[in-house]
Design an enzyme around this catalytic site. Structure first.
Site, PDB file in Angstrom:
ATOM      1  N   VAL A 490       0.642  -0.932  -0.050  1.00 38.07           N
ATOM      2  CA  VAL A 490      -0.364  -0.084  -0.028  1.00 38.07           C
ATOM      3  C   VAL A 490       0.829   1.030  -0.053  1.00 38.07           C
ATOM      4  O   VAL A 490       1.898   1.099   1.177  1.00 38.07           O
ATOM      5  CB  VAL A 490      -0.965  -0.100   1.093  1.00 38.07           C
ATOM      6  CG1 VAL A 490      -1.773   0.828   1.378  1.00 38.07           C
ATOM      7  CG2 VAL A 490      -1.733  -1.065   1.323  1.00 38.07           C
ATOM      8  N   GLY A 491       0.874   2.421  -0.910  1.00 39.29           N
ATOM      9  CA  GLY A 491       1.431   3.702  -1.138  1.00 39.29           C
ATOM     10  C   GLY A 491       0.808   4.891  -1.398  1.00 39.29           C
ATOM     11  O   GLY A 491      -0.793   4.772  -0.980  1.00 39.29           O
ATOM     12  N   LYS A 495      -3.232   0.578  -3.756  1.00 38.32           N
ATOM     13  CA  LYS A 495      -3.038  -0.637  -3.373  1.00 38.32           C
ATOM     14  C   LYS A 495      -2.047  -1.178  -4.158  1.00 38.32           C
ATOM     15  O   LYS A 495      -2.634  -1.346  -5.885  1.00 38.32           O
ATOM     16  CB  LYS A 495      -4.373  -1.315  -3.188  1.00 38.32           C
ATOM     17  CG  LYS A 495      -5.042  -0.692  -1.914  1.00 38.32           C
ATOM     18  CD  LYS A 495      -5.778  -1.830  -1.125  1.00 38.32           C
ATOM     19  CE  LYS A 495      -6.876  -0.866  -0.031  1.00 38.32           C
ATOM     20  NZ  LYS A 495      -7.584  -2.347   0.491  1.00 38.32           N
ATOM     21  N   LYS A 510      -1.070  -2.341  -9.864  1.00 39.18           N
ATOM     22  CA  LYS A 510      -1.157  -0.631  -8.926  1.00 39.18           C
ATOM     23  C   LYS A 510      -2.201  -0.395  -8.885  1.00 39.18           C
ATOM     24  O   LYS A 510      -2.155   0.426 -10.154  1.00 39.18           O
ATOM     25  CB  LYS A 510      -0.090   0.133  -9.214  1.00 39.18           C
ATOM     26  CG  LYS A 510       0.176   1.201  -8.078  1.00 39.18           C
ATOM     27  CD  LYS A 510       1.304   1.272  -7.401  1.00 39.18           C
ATOM     28  CE  LYS A 510       1.918   2.270  -8.773  1.00 39.18           C
ATOM     29  NZ  LYS A 510       3.242   3.014  -8.484  1.00 39.18           N
ATOM     30  N   ASP A 606      11.924  10.263  -5.801  1.00 37.08           N
ATOM     31  CA  ASP A 606      11.375   9.567  -4.766  1.00 37.08           C
ATOM     32  C   ASP A 606      12.195   8.836  -4.270  1.00 37.08           C
ATOM     33  O   ASP A 606      11.471   7.488  -4.091  1.00 37.08           O
ATOM     34  CB  ASP A 606       9.803   9.208  -5.028  1.00 37.08           C
ATOM     35  CG  ASP A 606       9.455   9.465  -3.951  1.00 37.08           C
ATOM     36  OD1 ASP A 606       9.823   9.617  -2.197  1.00 37.08           O
ATOM     37  OD2 ASP A 606       8.644   8.575  -3.349  1.00 37.08           O
TER      38      ASP A 606
END
Length: 828
Positions: A490-491, A495, A510, A606
């Site tokens: 999960v981000g 999910k 994703k 990131d």
């Protein structure tokens, strides 16, 4: 005796008369408060405002129009003042009889419907004693997204006995004003010599005797708004600062009700301003290396006076709080100590800076951050108040906006017939083309029935061939209708599910969460990036799905999940030091490819351990390119962009300047390296304050030479000390404060390969492996017994082996070329 007493009484009377006369003179300089458009007086906010035709010391050049309205939607306190206005269609001047000195001038505007006068169509200029204040000014445009009323404040010297404020409407338009304030005072409010930003501590003369000042911002930092009635010296309004901060949570609010006094005779702000402050100590939001930041919109191509208000509320001795001040991305103060500057604790103090804004810029950045190079007990910055003043240039304070000239209007009128003719011709062609398209549409209606408008993702798919375009039905089948038991991650995007596509191939799917802050832009960016990139250490995109407003990406399946899951927070077996080195090398290769694999390179933006995935054989692959940016062109050093990323990993220079470079990825990767060493979260609020930020804590330990003390305890006795030392050194370099001092990803990769070779050599020695590698052969030669030793050496101390391996592998000893030949670059 009687004579002496009489003299004393006369003396006291004389002093009393002098005091009363002084007070009387002061009373004569008290402000003009003018209620425009009426001869009536009103009481507003504790002050009495006199009608503009009722004061003998104020005259009007022409009467204009007295306008009033029964409709009012603003602050009820000001309703009596803002329901009337003086409207003018020709030039109009207010003349105030004054004495020489410095004056505040405030013009109050509140747009109302004054009969046939529509405030939206009002444009006018304003001058005061020859100083241009406003040009082509439109009140509704100026106050959009603000309060319903606007107060423009100016400060300028008067060397005559009058102040003449002239309003000039634009041709065919009109102007209006609701109220005017004229307040004398402030002779000590500004000093002529101030520190110039970017001049290495040098000062510059403001020449205020010939310049005017406009107040742009006046903020009570960390406190509530301060009403004019609470600033009795000059009746100024102080706004809250939170709406101007990049992140208002970045600074916690502190308060102090103890006695505060002014450090100097210059009472630049009411004491209320100094009773509250923001301090950069909220480690729940950012690391100490980041700054509190305010971004304030200003007019380009002007000089600005930046006034910062300070009052130390916690520390009572010097060197207990030292921080840095940045203005417009330039260092204004390198080591600022409030106690030293103000002369103690609870002393109200301010510092002024001169900053010049270029014609291309329209904002000022004010940033305060810790000076980590000092040994002060407190490194958190503190600020109580902030003011921004615009300085006139060549007698002008007005921002001249571009508008059409009379010549351009005439030219347009003369060519009107030509354009009408062209327009008719184009319209005719367009109508004929539309008819043809309609006929074609009817013919192809059957073929196009049921089709949908092509999405941006589908367009990318057609242009770049970015994998397979899945139907939503295929995705539902692959995930058993998004079965929660198949969720593997999960981000921020949503999910991630494990799924099987038609040929029983395992994939990672994703799916975007509709409430996610990431959206179509990140979705399209990831598709675009992965369609251009192919590398062993970058995760591969198999396809996507964009039906029914879904945003779904399908990747190759990475059996061992994220790097973070193998470091902490799970029951997975710990990674060996060799595995950690190989994973870091794989991730570094992926980033190195991003930075160098195309003409301008790509910046990931990131980098973190959850975005490093591990295949079944623990090969590391970078993933999640939704925030990625194409690097700068050759003629630029950086990409200017809003700050995005993950706290704990963010490059402080990028956070402060909004200048994104490849070195921003290097900084984040340095945090990853320390996370691999320590196996803990980058931000852990359960730890003591100095350990909350992993970057801060690990960097401190590395510089102290005690990185081993915070090493993952599961590695105890299973690593080479020399390898760890080299690993820590390159991680430290990655976290350099300024990007120009950080290594490239290529250099990082080189040092990690070196650390791995050192560790592998140590493993062979430690495990008793007798295979004759180049390293061992060299070590044997170096370890041969001395001729005159008289005895045969049968063993070696571990420290001697470390020394020999270090010398053999050190490129400073064997040379870069020889070292490169010794590396085995395959198989990792």
């Amino acid at each position: 005796m009687m004579k002496v007493q009489c003299r004393r009484v006369m003396g006291l009377l004389l002093l009393l008369i002098t005091f009363m006369f002084t007070k009387f003179c002061d009373a004569q300089t008290v402000s003009y408060l003018i209620n425009c458009g009426t001869n009536s007086s009103v009481n507003v906010d504790g002050r009495r405002w006199i009608g503009d035709t009722s004061n003998n010391n104020v005259t009007l050049s022409v009467p204009g129009v007295e306008a009033s309205s029964t409709i009012y939607n603003g602050d009820p306190v000001y309703e009596p003042l803002y329901r009337t206005a003086r409207v003018f269609t020709n030039s109009l001047s207010y003349t105030f009889r004054v004495m020489r000195g410095n004056y505040f001038l405030r013009l109050h505007f509140h747009p109302l419907a004054f009969g046939r006068y529509n405030a939206n169509e009002s444009y006018f200029d304003v001058d005061a004693n020859g100083l241009r204040l406003l040009s082509e000014f439109n009140v509704p445009r100026e106050i959009s997204n603000k309060n319903s009323n606007l107060v423009k404040e100016y400060f300028f010297p008067v060397d005559a006995n009058v102040i003449v404020v002239t309003f000039v409407p634009s041709r065919g338009s009109f102007g209006f004003v609701n109220a005017i304030e004229v307040i004398q005072g402030g002779n000590e409010l500004f000093v002529d010599s101030v520190r110039e930003v970017g001049a290495n501590g040098g000062h510059s003369s403001l020449n205020l005797s010939k310049r005017g000042i406009e107040t742009m911002y006046r903020l009570n930092v960390g406190g509530s708004s301060i009403k004019p009635s609470q600033d009795l010296a000059f009746w100024r309004l102080w706004e809250m600062d939170s709406s101007y901060m990049i992140n208002s949570d970045a600074g916690s609010i502190i308060r102090n009700r103890s006695d505060i006094t002014y450090a100097t005779s210059n009472e630049a702000a009411p004491l209320l301003v100094y009773e509250t402050a923001r301090t950069l100590s909220n480690t729940e939001v950012v690391e100490k290396r980041f700054n509190m930041s305010w971004k304030l919109e200003v007019d380009p191509d002007f000089d600005y006076l930046v006034r910062l208000h300070f009052c130390e509320l916690h520390f009572d001795k010097p060197n207990q709080r030292i921080f840095r001040i940045y203005i417009d991305n330039k260092t204004a103060e390198g080591s600022f100590d409030i106690v030293v500057r103000a002369g103690g604790m609870n002393k109200a103090y301010h510092e002024d800076f001169l900053d010049s804004i270029s014609p291309e810029s329209n904002h000022i950045w004010i940033q305060l951050g810790p000076d980590t190079t000092t040994g002060s007990a407190g490194t958190d910055a503190l600020l109580n108040g902030l003011e921004i003043f615009k300085l006139s240039r060549n007698g002008n304070l007005a921002y001249e906006q571009k508008k059409y000239s009379d010549q351009e209007i005439k030219k347009t009128s003369r060519s009107l017939i030509l354009w009408v003719g062209i327009g008719v011709g184009v319209a005719t062609v367009a109508i004929l083309a539309a008819l043809c398209m309609i006929l074609i549409g009817f013919r192809n209606k059957g073929d196009e029935k049921g089709t949908k408008k092509m999405s941006p993702a589908a367009s990318l798919h057609n242009e770049n061939g970015c994998g397979r375009r899945f139907t939503l039905t295929e995705i539902r089948t692959a995930t058993n209708n998004f079965d929660e038991s198949l969720v593997i991650g999960v981000g921020g995007f949503g999910k991630v599910y494990r799924g099987e596509i038609n040929d029983k191939t395992l994939v990672a799917i994703k799916r975007s969460n509709p409430q996610s802050q990431q959206g179509m832009k990140e979705f399209e960016t990831e598709i675009e990036m992965l369609s251009r990139l192919r590398h062993r250490h970058l995760v591969s995109l198999i396809g996507f799905c964009d039906e029914e407003n879904e945003m779904i990406l399908v990747y190759e399946f990475m059996a061992n999940g994220t790097l973070r899951s193998h470091l902490f927070g799970s029951n997975l077996p710990p990674l060996s030091w060799k595995q950690r080195l190989e994973i870091c090398i794989g991730a570094a290769r992926g980033l190195h490819y991003l930075h160098t694999g195309s003409e301008r390179g790509i910046i990931h933006r990131d980098v973190k351990t959850t975005n490093i995935l591990l295949a079944g054989n623990f090969v590391a692959k970078m993933c999640d390119f939704g925030l990625s940016k194409t690097g700068p062109s050759l003629e630029h050093t950086h990409v200017s962009t809003a700050v995005k990323g993950s706290f704990g990993y963010l490059d402080p220079e990028y956070f402060r300047l909004q200048h994104l470079t490849q070195k921003s990825d290097v900084y984040s990767f340095g945090v990853v390296l320390f996370e691999v060493v320590c196996a803990r979260a980058v931000i852990d609020l359960t730890l003591p304050k100095d350990e909350i930020s992993l970057a801060e804590w690990a960097l401190k330990k590395q510089r102290e030479g005690s990185l081993e003390r915070i090493l993952d305890r599961r590695l105890k006795g299973k690593y080479c000390q020399e390898s760890l030392m080299r690993f820590g050194e390159i991680a430290e370099k990655c976290l350099a404060e300024e990007g120009k001092f950080r290594p490239t990803m290529g250099e990082v990769l080189w040092h990690l390969e070196y650390a791995l070779q050192v560790h592998e050599a140590w493993l062979r020695v430690n495990d008793g492996n007798d295979s004759l590698s180049t390293i061992q052969e060299s070590a044997t030669v170096l370890d041969s017994p001395s001729v005159d030793s008289g005895s045969k050496k049968t063993g070696r101390e571990e420290g001697e082996v470390f020394l020999e391996i270090k010398n053999i592998l050190d490129p400073m000893v064997v040379g870069v070329d020889e070292f490169s030949q010794m590396l085995n670059l395959q198989g990792r």
